[in-house]
Motif scaffolding. Structure first.
Motif, PDB file in Angstrom:
ATOM      1  N   VAL A 176       0.844  -1.182   0.000  1.00  0.00           N
ATOM      2  CA  VAL A 176       0.000   0.000   0.000  1.00  0.00           C
ATOM      3  C   VAL A 176       0.873   1.223   0.000  1.00  0.00           C
ATOM      4  O   VAL A 176       1.742   1.370   0.835  1.00  0.00           O
ATOM      5  CB  VAL A 176      -0.916   0.017   1.238  1.00  0.00           C
ATOM      6  CG1 VAL A 176      -1.750   1.285   1.267  1.00  0.00           C
ATOM      7  CG2 VAL A 176      -1.821  -1.195   1.240  1.00  0.00           C
ATOM      8  N   LEU A 177       0.661   2.103  -0.988  1.00  0.00           N
ATOM      9  CA  LEU A 177       1.389   3.349  -0.987  1.00  0.00           C
ATOM     10  C   LEU A 177       0.587   4.379  -1.721  1.00  0.00           C
ATOM     11  O   LEU A 177      -0.374   4.083  -2.385  1.00  0.00           O
ATOM     12  CB  LEU A 177       2.783   3.199  -1.589  1.00  0.00           C
ATOM     13  CG  LEU A 177       2.937   3.081  -3.087  1.00  0.00           C
ATOM     14  CD1 LEU A 177       2.970   4.483  -3.699  1.00  0.00           C
ATOM     15  CD2 LEU A 177       4.195   2.352  -3.426  1.00  0.00           C
ATOM     16  N   GLY A 178       1.017   5.568  -1.608  1.00  0.00           N
ATOM     17  CA  GLY A 178       0.341   6.622  -2.358  1.00  0.00           C
ATOM     18  C   GLY A 178       1.088   7.906  -2.232  1.00  0.00           C
ATOM     19  O   GLY A 178       1.985   8.020  -1.439  1.00  0.00           O
ATOM     20  N   LEU A 179       0.704   8.862  -3.020  1.00  0.00           N
ATOM     21  CA  LEU A 179       1.202  10.200  -2.853  1.00  0.00           C
ATOM     22  C   LEU A 179       0.248  11.168  -3.464  1.00  0.00           C
ATOM     23  O   LEU A 179      -0.605  10.805  -4.246  1.00  0.00           O
ATOM     24  CB  LEU A 179       2.594  10.375  -3.452  1.00  0.00           C
ATOM     25  CG  LEU A 179       2.695  10.495  -4.942  1.00  0.00           C
ATOM     26  CD1 LEU A 179       3.920  11.339  -5.250  1.00  0.00           C
ATOM     27  CD2 LEU A 179       2.877   9.141  -5.569  1.00  0.00           C
TER      28      LEU A 179
ATOM     29  N   PHE B 124       5.733   7.006   0.367  1.00  0.00           N
ATOM     30  CA  PHE B 124       4.469   7.132  -0.343  1.00  0.00           C
ATOM     31  C   PHE B 124       3.269   6.805   0.548  1.00  0.00           C
ATOM     32  O   PHE B 124       2.216   7.420   0.459  1.00  0.00           O
ATOM     33  CB  PHE B 124       4.435   6.206  -1.548  1.00  0.00           C
ATOM     34  CG  PHE B 124       5.310   6.646  -2.681  1.00  0.00           C
ATOM     35  CD1 PHE B 124       5.089   7.852  -3.331  1.00  0.00           C
ATOM     36  CD2 PHE B 124       6.343   5.844  -3.112  1.00  0.00           C
ATOM     37  CE1 PHE B 124       5.895   8.251  -4.387  1.00  0.00           C
ATOM     38  CE2 PHE B 124       7.155   6.240  -4.165  1.00  0.00           C
ATOM     39  CZ  PHE B 124       6.928   7.443  -4.799  1.00  0.00           C
ATOM     40  N   ARG B 125       3.440   5.812   1.406  1.00  0.00           N
ATOM     41  CA  ARG B 125       2.318   5.332   2.214  1.00  0.00           C
ATOM     42  C   ARG B 125       1.788   6.420   3.144  1.00  0.00           C
ATOM     43  O   ARG B 125       0.605   6.416   3.504  1.00  0.00           O
ATOM     44  CB  ARG B 125       2.752   4.123   3.035  1.00  0.00           C
ATOM     45  CG  ARG B 125       3.164   2.943   2.182  1.00  0.00           C
ATOM     46  CD  ARG B 125       3.682   1.797   3.003  1.00  0.00           C
ATOM     47  NE  ARG B 125       2.590   1.125   3.693  1.00  0.00           N
ATOM     48  CZ  ARG B 125       2.781   0.086   4.516  1.00  0.00           C
ATOM     49  NH1 ARG B 125       3.993  -0.352   4.748  1.00  0.00           N
ATOM     50  NH2 ARG B 125       1.757  -0.484   5.087  1.00  0.00           N
ATOM     51  N   LYS B 126       2.678   7.323   3.518  1.00  0.00           N
ATOM     52  CA  LYS B 126       2.255   8.424   4.378  1.00  0.00           C
ATOM     53  C   LYS B 126       1.412   9.444   3.618  1.00  0.00           C
ATOM     54  O   LYS B 126       0.683  10.216   4.222  1.00  0.00           O
ATOM     55  CB  LYS B 126       3.482   9.130   4.960  1.00  0.00           C
ATOM     56  CG  LYS B 126       4.333   8.260   5.869  1.00  0.00           C
ATOM     57  CD  LYS B 126       5.564   9.023   6.308  1.00  0.00           C
ATOM     58  CE  LYS B 126       6.484   8.132   7.140  1.00  0.00           C
ATOM     59  NZ  LYS B 126       7.725   8.846   7.514  1.00  0.00           N
TER      60      LYS B 126
ATOM     61  N   VAL C 148      -3.490   3.850  -2.970  1.00  0.00           N
ATOM     62  CA  VAL C 148      -2.859   3.227  -4.139  1.00  0.00           C
ATOM     63  C   VAL C 148      -2.212   1.921  -3.706  1.00  0.00           C
ATOM     64  O   VAL C 148      -1.371   1.897  -2.823  1.00  0.00           O
ATOM     65  CB  VAL C 148      -1.811   4.154  -4.778  1.00  0.00           C
ATOM     66  CG1 VAL C 148      -1.122   3.451  -5.946  1.00  0.00           C
ATOM     67  CG2 VAL C 148      -2.443   5.448  -5.234  1.00  0.00           C
ATOM     68  N   ASP C 149      -2.609   0.844  -4.337  1.00  0.00           N
ATOM     69  CA  ASP C 149      -2.030  -0.473  -4.074  1.00  0.00           C
ATOM     70  C   ASP C 149      -0.918  -0.713  -5.088  1.00  0.00           C
ATOM     71  O   ASP C 149      -1.124  -0.525  -6.287  1.00  0.00           O
ATOM     72  CB  ASP C 149      -3.109  -1.547  -4.200  1.00  0.00           C
ATOM     73  CG  ASP C 149      -2.568  -2.932  -3.901  1.00  0.00           C
ATOM     74  OD1 ASP C 149      -2.010  -3.109  -2.811  1.00  0.00           O
ATOM     75  OD2 ASP C 149      -2.695  -3.810  -4.765  1.00  0.00           O
TER      76      ASP C 149
ATOM     77  N   TYR D 108       7.861  11.507  -6.794  1.00  0.00           N
ATOM     78  CA  TYR D 108       8.274  11.378  -5.393  1.00  0.00           C
ATOM     79  C   TYR D 108       9.773  11.100  -5.281  1.00  0.00           C
ATOM     80  O   TYR D 108      10.440  11.599  -4.372  1.00  0.00           O
ATOM     81  CB  TYR D 108       7.497  10.262  -4.697  1.00  0.00           C
ATOM     82  CG  TYR D 108       7.944  10.092  -3.265  1.00  0.00           C
ATOM     83  CD1 TYR D 108       7.508  10.949  -2.267  1.00  0.00           C
ATOM     84  CD2 TYR D 108       8.844   9.075  -2.918  1.00  0.00           C
ATOM     85  CE1 TYR D 108       7.948  10.810  -0.960  1.00  0.00           C
ATOM     86  CE2 TYR D 108       9.284   8.931  -1.629  1.00  0.00           C
ATOM     87  CZ  TYR D 108       8.832   9.798  -0.643  1.00  0.00           C
ATOM     88  OH  TYR D 108       9.281   9.671   0.645  1.00  0.00           O
ATOM     89  N   LEU D 109      10.307  10.297  -6.191  1.00  0.00           N
ATOM     90  CA  LEU D 109      11.737   9.990  -6.140  1.00  0.00           C
ATOM     91  C   LEU D 109      12.594  11.221  -6.342  1.00  0.00           C
ATOM     92  O   LEU D 109      13.746  11.271  -5.897  1.00  0.00           O
ATOM     93  CB  LEU D 109      12.081   8.925  -7.188  1.00  0.00           C
ATOM     94  CG  LEU D 109      11.401   7.565  -7.012  1.00  0.00           C
ATOM     95  CD1 LEU D 109      11.838   6.615  -8.111  1.00  0.00           C
ATOM     96  CD2 LEU D 109      11.659   6.969  -5.639  1.00  0.00           C
ATOM     97  N   TYR D 110      12.044  12.247  -7.014  1.00  0.00           N
ATOM     98  CA  TYR D 110      12.759  13.509  -7.209  1.00  0.00           C
ATOM     99  C   TYR D 110      12.476  14.523  -6.103  1.00  0.00           C
ATOM    100  O   TYR D 110      13.090  15.587  -6.069  1.00  0.00           O
ATOM    101  CB  TYR D 110      12.369  14.138  -8.549  1.00  0.00           C
ATOM    102  CG  TYR D 110      13.054  13.529  -9.743  1.00  0.00           C
ATOM    103  CD1 TYR D 110      14.435  13.618  -9.902  1.00  0.00           C
ATOM    104  CD2 TYR D 110      12.320  12.879 -10.730  1.00  0.00           C
ATOM    105  CE1 TYR D 110      15.066  13.068 -10.998  1.00  0.00           C
ATOM    106  CE2 TYR D 110      12.950  12.328 -11.834  1.00  0.00           C
ATOM    107  CZ  TYR D 110      14.315  12.430 -11.970  1.00  0.00           C
ATOM    108  OH  TYR D 110      14.939  11.889 -13.062  1.00  0.00           O
TER     109      TYR D 110
END
Length: 324
Positions: free
Chosen positions: A10-13, A46-48, A53-54, A264-266
């Protein structure tokens, strides 16, 4: 040993836009050759931000990841939304076939020098192939790749397989172009052993089975920081930059979340995470990991050479070291 995992995560942004934040949901699948715990660190970020988003992760060596995607492309059943592996030539081929989506890096400081293929794939952090030395096994540190042919390293050498590792393919291509195949013939005569992957080679180097190995710098710095008897040598000829781009597949049914993953990686947090993991961030001003030289001299890129000669490089290397 093959490491191949499907992990529902589970993650998201929050995807920033001029109109405000967009709520992301659905499923995103990442195909990667990156170290799974390191990917997990970014996932935790991301999860925070958006738990709706799965994300599924398929992780293996670059060769196996690209073979899986090739099979899916041939069958017209692509499962990946995101691809993140150590083979820029593969991304270039996908880009030329218009199989990659232009990256949406609005709102983040993605350097133009890190974007390739008309902005369809990008470098999010840097790592280099250097020489790791177990100081309990070898007393004399090599100054560069050429020194590994010397008698003091006989039967004490190793590197990962370019048939499995994209980083090792960069080593095979760069050094064969720089020195010719006579270089690897001399290493073979000096007892160079080929392991499957960077982690396996690193473990055996730390354990004293080898005295020196051509490996990625971040893992060597990590182990040295933990107290392993490891010295990291940035070769005088130049380190080998290992390109590990990320891209969004054009066939992705959830491009919004996939693009947000890249952004997010940037981000400041994503780049700081890379630094904490001992990778070198690409965004100017991001913190640098401890132990990284202020300036890293590199050998000229062999990406174009590898792209044109990948099959020949693999065949020559396989024949020389009896790989299957």
């Amino acid at each position: 040993m093959k490491i191949s995992l499907w992990l529902p995560l589970v993650l998201g942004l929050l995807a920033g836009s001029s109109a405000g934040a967009q709520t992301l949901s659905g499923t995103v699948t990442l195909y990667t050759s990156e170290v799974l715990p390191d990917v997990q660190v970014q996932i935790d970020g991301f999860r925070k931000l958006n738990p709706k988003v799965d994300v599924k992760v398929f992780r293996s060596g670059t060769g196996e990841v690209t073979a899986k995607l090739n099979a899916e492309l041939a069958a017209g059943n692509v499962q990946a939304d995101l691809l993140w592996v150590a083979d820029p030539t593969y991304f270039d081929g996908l880009a030329k076939k218009t199989l990659l989506e232009p990256l949406n890096v609005r709102g983040v400081r993605a350097p133009s020098s890190a974007l390739y293929g008309g902005g369809t794939y990008a470098e999010v952090r840097k790592l280099y192939n250097v020489i790791g030395v177990n100081t309990k096994v070898v007393s004399t540190l090599p100054k560069g790749f050429a020194d590994l042919r010397k008698p003091e390293y006989r039967n004490k050498l190793a590197m990962p397989s370019p048939l499995f590792s994209g980083g090792a393919l960069a080593t095979a291509g760069t050094l064969s172009r720089t020195y010719g195949w006579a270089y690897f013939q001399s290493l073979a005569a000096n007892g160079l052993r080929i392991e499957q992957s960077n982690p396996i080679t690193t473990t055996k180097l730390i354990g004293g089975e080898y005295g020196a190995a051509i490996l990625v710098d971040y893992s060597l710095r990590r182990e040295a920081a933990k107290g392993a008897p490891i010295a990291v040598v940035y070769p005088r000829e130049g380190a080998i930059l290992v390109s590990t781009p990320i891209a969004v597949l054009r066939s992705s049914p959830n491009k919004a979340a996939a693009q947000a993953f890249v952004r997010y990686l940037y981000s400041a947090e994503g780049q700081a995470n890379f630094s904490k993991l001992d990778y070198l961030p690409v965004v100017p001003g991001a913190p640098r990991p401890a132990g990284v030289p202020a300036a890293i001299f590199t050998l000229p890129s062999a990406d174009a050479y590898i792209a044109q000669n990948k099959a020949d490089i693999s065949a020559r290397f396989s024949a020389l070291f009896n790989l299957k």
